[in-house]
Design a protein around this motif. Structure first.
Motif: not given
Length: 195
Positions: A16-17, A20-21, A50, A54, A58
């Protein structure tokens, strides 16, 4: 919770991270390509879907984002300028080089304008812009080895004539067609190199 469950949870968070990035990088590219030449972190985060927190988890700052955007897009940008038919007479090679650069400039106009608009505040963009400029100069030498025989002043004039800034002036400020701009740059380079 078992070790397997813990590992799966960690893997899910990591995925998920990473999504998002990647969404943030793609949002920055999208906004620039659509004409938002100086997108804010907030605008990028909103487009990526996002939160601003968040975004900054990142990317510590905009330079960190610019670096990631460059890493992702560098190969595609460079490929627009490299390659092409490098055989033939001097006139043929000048024309092919100008056409290849014209295609690259047309495709990357907003990226180049965005970079130029933010050079004053970004060490990463300054470094990347300088690298691309060196690359274009080396590539032009590959197209036209005759450039090695020019004086330093003539060689600098070649780079000015073949630059994005000249291209943008002809296309945007003077309102010329792509074909007309290519013809002007070709004529100027041919005269200068044949002197």
């Amino acid at each position: 919770m078992s070790e397997t469950d813990t590992a799966e949870t960690a893997d899910g968070r990591r995925m998920r991270s990473e999504r998002s990035r990647q969404a943030i990088i793609e949002a920055a590219l999208y906004l620039m390509n659509e004409g938002n030449l100086i997108p804010t972190a907030q605008a990028i985060a909103e487009h990526a879907g996002v939160g601003i927190r968040s975004f900054f988890r990142h990317f510590a700052d905009m330079d960190t984002l610019f670096n990631a955007v460059d890493e992702q897009s560098r190969n595609a940008i460079e490929a627009r300028f490299l390659g092409g038919d490098r055989d033939g007479s001097l006139a043929d090679r000048i024309l092919h080089a100008v056409e290849r650069h014209a295609d690259g400039y047309e495709a990357e106009t907003n990226t180049i304008l965005s970079t130029s608009a933010q050079l004053w505040r970004s060490a990463v963009l300054k470094k990347n812009y300088a690298r691309y400029q060196r690359g274009l100069r080396i590539d032009l030498n590959d197209w036209l080895p005759e450039l090695n025989a020019l004086s330093r002043g003539q060689r600098e004039a070649v780079d000015a004539i073949a630059s994005f800034e000249m291209w943008h002036r002809l296309r945007y400020h003077q309102g010329l067609s792509k074909a007309a701009a290519i013809a002007i740059i070709f004529d100027l380079l041919l005269v200068l190199i044949q002197q």
